[in-house]
Design a protein around this motif. Structure first.
Motif: not given
Length: 137
Positions: A30-46, A127-137
């Motif tokens: 939230g400080i740098t307002r940058n995102a990066r991929g972290l993990k892919v989770v398989d949806r098998s069962a619960q 996209q969320w970071f960019d949209e929330t930054s723009a709406s805060a201005c």
């Protein structure tokens, strides 16, 4: 103040690209307002809920963001409802605020590359970071 602003401006945010077989997870700052991929989770069962709980416990985010699928004209379809249900389940299970992002715009970006699900989640979260930054201005 726009939905999701506030504490997330100073902390960790996790983003999700929900799919029928996999869930892409991205990590954002939230400080740098940058995102990066972290993990892919398989949806098998619960089992995917245990993996998501472990990620949330480890990263302790202040905010979650879910991409919501829509038709190009903005109309809802079956995946729209599934994404909304997933967002509500995250809210109920983890008691964290969950922002929704219209992921129609990220689809165009992802179509140009061979993106993995975690990269798709990073585009949604950015996209969320960019949209929330723009709406805060």
């Amino acid at each position: 103040m726009r939905e999701g602003m506030g504490e997330a401006d100073r902390g960790i945010v996790l983003g999700f690209d929900f799919g029928t077989r996999r869930i892409g997870v991205a990590l954002g700052n939230g400080i740098t307002r940058n995102a990066r991929g972290l993990k892919v989770v398989d949806r098998s069962a619960q089992a995917h809920w245990h993996e998501l709980a472990a990620l949330i416990e480890h990263w302790r985010p202040q905010q979650l963001v879910v991409g919501v699928a829509r038709h190009p004209d903005g109309a809802a379809h079956e995946m729209t409802q599934r994404c909304e249900r997933f967002a509500r389940q995250l809210e109920g299970r983890f008691h964290l605020p969950v922002a929704r992002v219209d992921e129609r715009y990220s689809t165009a970006v992802l179509a140009r590359r061979d993106a993995t699900d975690d990269q798709a989640a990073a585009v949604i979260l950015q996209q969320w970071f960019d949209e929330t930054s723009a709406s805060a201005c």
